[in-house]
Design an enzyme around this catalytic site. Structure first.
Site, PDB file in Angstrom:
ATOM      1  N   ASP A 292     -14.381   0.932  10.641  1.00  0.00           N
ATOM      2  CA  ASP A 292     -14.761   0.581   9.375  1.00  0.00           C
ATOM      3  C   ASP A 292     -15.027  -0.395   8.453  1.00  0.00           C
ATOM      4  O   ASP A 292     -14.205  -1.142   7.410  1.00  0.00           O
ATOM      5  CB  ASP A 292     -13.100   1.460   8.029  1.00  0.00           C
ATOM      6  CG  ASP A 292     -14.514   1.779   7.130  1.00  0.00           C
ATOM      7  OD1 ASP A 292     -15.626   1.634   7.218  1.00  0.00           O
ATOM      8  OD2 ASP A 292     -13.665   2.443   6.415  1.00  0.00           O
TER       9      ASP A 292
ATOM     10  N   LYS B 219       1.091  -0.777  -0.103  1.00  0.00           N
ATOM     11  CA  LYS B 219       0.269  -0.061   0.132  1.00  0.00           C
ATOM     12  C   LYS B 219       0.838   1.481  -0.257  1.00  0.00           C
ATOM     13  O   LYS B 219       1.628   1.309   1.509  1.00  0.00           O
ATOM     14  CB  LYS B 219      -0.927   0.000   1.440  1.00  0.00           C
ATOM     15  CG  LYS B 219      -2.136   0.337   0.990  1.00  0.00           C
ATOM     16  CD  LYS B 219      -2.750   0.321   3.024  1.00  0.00           C
ATOM     17  CE  LYS B 219      -3.303   1.380   2.435  1.00  0.00           C
ATOM     18  NZ  LYS B 219      -4.265   1.168   4.028  1.00  0.00           N
TER      19      LYS B 219
END
Ligand code: ACK
Length: 824
Positions: free
Chosen positions: A634, A537
């Protein structure tokens, strides 16, 4: 279906044809009709190829009663041509056997015909043999015939002796009457091998075969690695699978003698269309054709759950989905490494807490309803009684456990395990009795004193460990503080990778390596120099907000280890660059499959339930079992990544928050999360707690059951979200109507009903009404009575956050996550 083939001579004669007179033209038409109608009749009835005939691409054989068809086909989206056998009476072409699975033909020139008399060969347009049978002897007049069982046999036309049969060379399917197993005399082994993919029938990585070692058992292997074990045949069923209620449509036979080991099933009701396959993803499935839905229903799919992963709990422990953790050391045993064990890595197994006496003072503890341990290296005797078996084990110092080998007529036969037992699973309502040897101290009575000694020493060991743990924690904390003061980039016990190394691994962040766009930057696939695949990432340089999330993620995940959390393998902080390196999850995220009707093969109900359980366990670990109490904030389908076996792992901890000590609720003015998954109290007041994650879990669970998104859910009669829709159906007593139509017709309706009920309990409006994740895991894996859910939160689409947070609320979005600034 009748296949009509226009022979080449018709078109080659076309020009001459136009020059014919009307009379001769009429005569020719009559002849043509006669020829064509005779061909049609032949094609309908044809189930054989004789020594002088052939089968071309476009022609087929059909078995006598029309059960099966053999011909050329192209699988899925492939254009390659293969010769195969498929079910004839169903509209979905389902291929059960492929002749040239590893050597396709690239055009329609293939011909199947006898060559050298008894050898049936597939020849391509250039005359090359791409596949052939290997008949044991040559006869002058061989005949290949497609039988109604789906077996292609080559017979001697004279006396009907069978020279070769396709049932001896299984591909990925076991049809009724087809034997799997070994001929002990010749060593010939019949086993299933998966296709590579639904477009490619060549040999995939998965095989399902009977291992003859010790006491025979079927194994699912991926290349050479055991994935799943069915357990030994106990006279009625395989010890490691749930015992089926009396099956009125099939009967099973397992043969084990000095000539063969084989397993076969036969149809009692021959109108049933059924099959057992090993699919390209490593599942063994029994499928049955459903005439009402005109589709395949999965009767079972193995492995079923995490406890089926071979050896997941290591030696001397058992796996029980209802327990938390699912792996439990057997009585008299303790974890080999308590650090690994507490982190959810149980493979190291358990060791004895006290040694055996190796005398008749030792005894046995009975474990009922278990899958017997791996019998590859066990000793057996099928005539002994259970008492004789016990005595035999007691007198052998290396023997650690015993059981009956056969459960019929009250049980008989003897299985002994030497040195260790592995791969034991508790199967409620099924399984067998297993007796594990322990020293007298574990049995009570005479051993009481020793028990107290054992308890005393365990307690002192635990206290010692606590002191050491506290000391280490204190040291780390100090180190962290010092580190923080020196360098404000945060902490890292984590491997730090040089930017160059990661750049090279990802092909310099090339577009072809890009997996997608995450919350705060792109994600790339990389391969490290040792061949390990990773996902990288890369934080966007201009994302100031992202830098906080980056630190957050490093801090959180570096400390967490659980099989249902994605593993952070390292990071890179160089100049402007911030990279996070994760284990690579080859099946990507759950939302890629959940909302795609083509994924039915991958996401049947057992798999969906397994995914729900996995997410629940990961969340439970975050909320309760990890060192920190963490709220993810989340949780959503796109943050659930899937490993090769479709096991779920929670990812993206950029927004996670932890709690100290007795704190169990936090408040923020910056509400971050994703519409549709955020709980009412969090969205409106910025209040977050483990219960706000439970709300998101409830929404996610309903999405998994229904295959529909909560937000943007569309219904002609109302404006409710999926949550509201499920709630209405539940109140009307027709909750099952919310189930994904692709899986609605399976035999798991009660499990589905229960899951919807649990989803609604989790998504109740008031946090205090929602269950904790530990209760959720218990509810998911038991039959306990469930309370009635109250009204869920945010169940009407127009009340979703955009409108409920008003006036002084700002919102910004990054990917599908949003940030709301709640003015108070
Ligand atoms: O849904 P996907 O295909 O799976 O697209 C997203 C994308 O990167 C942005 O998050 C994929 N992704 C994220 N982490 C990983 C990982 N560890 N392994 C494989 N794919 C990943 C994700």
């Amino acid at each position: 279906m009748v296949s009509i083939v226009i022979p080449a001579f018709i078109s080659s004669r076309k020009n001459k044809l136009w020059k014919m007179t009307a009379a001769s033209y009429g005569f020719f038409l009559l002849r043509l009709w006669t020829v064509l109608s005779s061909m049609v009749t032949t094609s309908i009835a044809r189930d054989i190829i004789t020594a002088t005939e052939s089968l071309r691409d476009g022609e087929t054989l059909v078995s006598a009663s029309g059960n099966f068809e053999l011909g050329f086909f192209s699988p899925g989206s492939s254009t390659r041509r293969y010769v195969g056998i498929w079910f004839k009476k169903i509209p979905v072409q389902t291929v059960v056997w492929v002749a040239n699975r590893n050597s396709p033909i690239y055009d329609s020139s293939g011909v199947l015909q006898f060559n050298n008399n008894s050898v049936l060969a597939l020849v391509n347009g250039t005359g090359v043999f791409v596949w052939s049978t290997n008949s044991s002897r040559s006869v002058p007049n061989p005949v290949a015939q497609l039988l109604d069982s789906g077996n292609l046999v080559i017979r001697n036309g004279k006396d009907d002796t069978v020279l070769w049969q396709s049932f001896d060379y299984p591909c990925d399917s076991q049809l009724p009457g087809m034997k799997l197993g070994r001929d002990i005399v010749s060593g010939f082994d019949r086993f299933l091998t998966s296709w590579k993919s639904s477009d490619d029938p060549s040999m995939g990585s998965y095989t399902y075969r009977i291992d003859p070692r010790g006491y025979p058992q079927p194994f699912l292997m991926k290349d050479d690695v055991v994935q799943f074990r069915d357990g030994p045949w106990n006279g009625v069923w395989f010890s490691g699978t749930a015992r089926l209620p009396t099956d009125s449509t099939q009967e099973y036979k397992f043969v084990y003698n000095n000539k063969e080991i084989s397993y076969v099933y036969e149809l009692i009701n021959i109108s049933v269309i059924t099959n057992r396959i090993v699919n390209p993803y490593g599942n063994i499935q029994r499928q049955e054709w459903n005439n009402h839905t005109q589709g395949w229903a999965t009767f079972y799919s193995k492995p079923i759950d995490n406890c089926d992963t071979y050896g997941v709990c290591g030696v001397f422990s058992s796996c029980n989905l209802v327990k938390n953790p699912q792996c439990q050391c057997m009585k008299g045993f303790v974890p080999n490494s308590s650090t690994d064990w507490n982190a959810g890595d149980w493979i190291g197994g358990c060791v004895r807490s006290a040694p055996l006496n190796c005398s008749v003072k030792d005894g046995f503890i009975k474990y009922a309803n278990v899958k017997l341990p791996d019998t590859r290296y066990s000793w057996y005797n099928i005539t002994m009684t259970l008492d004789e078996c016990r005595t035999k084990c007691l007198h052998n110092c290396s023997c650690v456990a015993y059981a009956n080998s056969n459960v019929t007529h009250g049980g008989s036969g003897c299985l002994l395990w030497i040195d260790s037992v592995i791969d034991v699973k508790v199967i409620a309502g099924s399984g067998q009795d297993l007796y594990v040897k322990v020293p007298a101290s574990e049995l009570g009575g005479d051993g009481k004193k020793r028990v107290w000694i054992a308890i005393g020493s365990t307690l002192s060991a635990v206290m010692f460990l606590c002191v050491v743990a506290i000391f280490i924690a204190w040291r780390r904390r100090r180190k962290r503080e010092v580190h923080k003061n020196n360098n404000n980039e945060g902490e890292s016990d984590l491997p730090i990778y040089a930017f160059d190394v990661i750049a090279q691994a990802t092909n310099y962040f090339s577009l072809s390596n890009k997996l997608g766009e995450g919350g705060f930057g792109p994600v790339y696939k990389g391969v490290l120099s040792d061949g390990q695949e990773v996902a990288v990432k890369r934080l966007s340089k201009d994302s100031r907000q992202g830098l906080d999330e980056f630190k957050n993620e490093v801090i959180f995940i570096a400390k967490l280890q659980h099989r249902n959390l994605v593993k952070l393998m390292g990071c890179c902080i160089e100049a402007e660059e911030r990279l996070l390196i994760y284990e690579y999850m080859p099946k990507k995220s759950l939302d890629n499959y959940l909302f795609d009707p083509r994924s039915i093969d991958l996401l049947d109900w057992p798999k969906r339930l397994e995914i729900i359980m996995g997410i629940a366990r990961g969340l439970l670990y975050l909320h309760q079992d990890s060192r920190l109490r963490i709220v993810h904030r989340d949780l959503k389908a796109s943050n659930i990544l899937l490993d090769f076996h479709m096991n779920p792992k929670i990812s993206d901890f950029g927004l996670a928050r932890s709690f100290n000590g007795n704190e169990d609720e936090g408040q923020t003015k910056r509400v971050v999360g994703t519409y549709g998954y955020m709980s009412p109290e969090y969205t409106i007041d910025g209040l977050f707690s483990v219960k706000s994650d439970v709300f998101s879990f409830g929404v996610l669970l309903l999405e998994i059951v229904s295959g529909k998104k909560n937000r943007g859910f569309n219904h002609p009669d109302h404006h409710h979200t999926l949550l509201g829709h499920a709630w209405m159906l539940f109140k009307e007593g027709v909750a099952l109507d919310v189930v994904d139509p692709l899986i609605r017709n399976s035999s798991y309706l009660s499990e589905m009903q229960r899951s919807i009920h649990i989803g609604l309990l989790c998504a109740q409006q008031h946090p205090e009404d929602r269950p904790s994740m530990s209760l959720v895991t218990v509810m998911l894996s038991s039959d306990s009575e469930l309370p009635q859910p109250k009204e869920p939160g945010f169940y009407v689409e127009r009340y979703l956050p955009q409108e409920s947070v008003s006036g002084n609320t700002q919102s910004s979005s990054n990917s599908d996550s949003v940030t709301l600034l709640v003015g108070r």
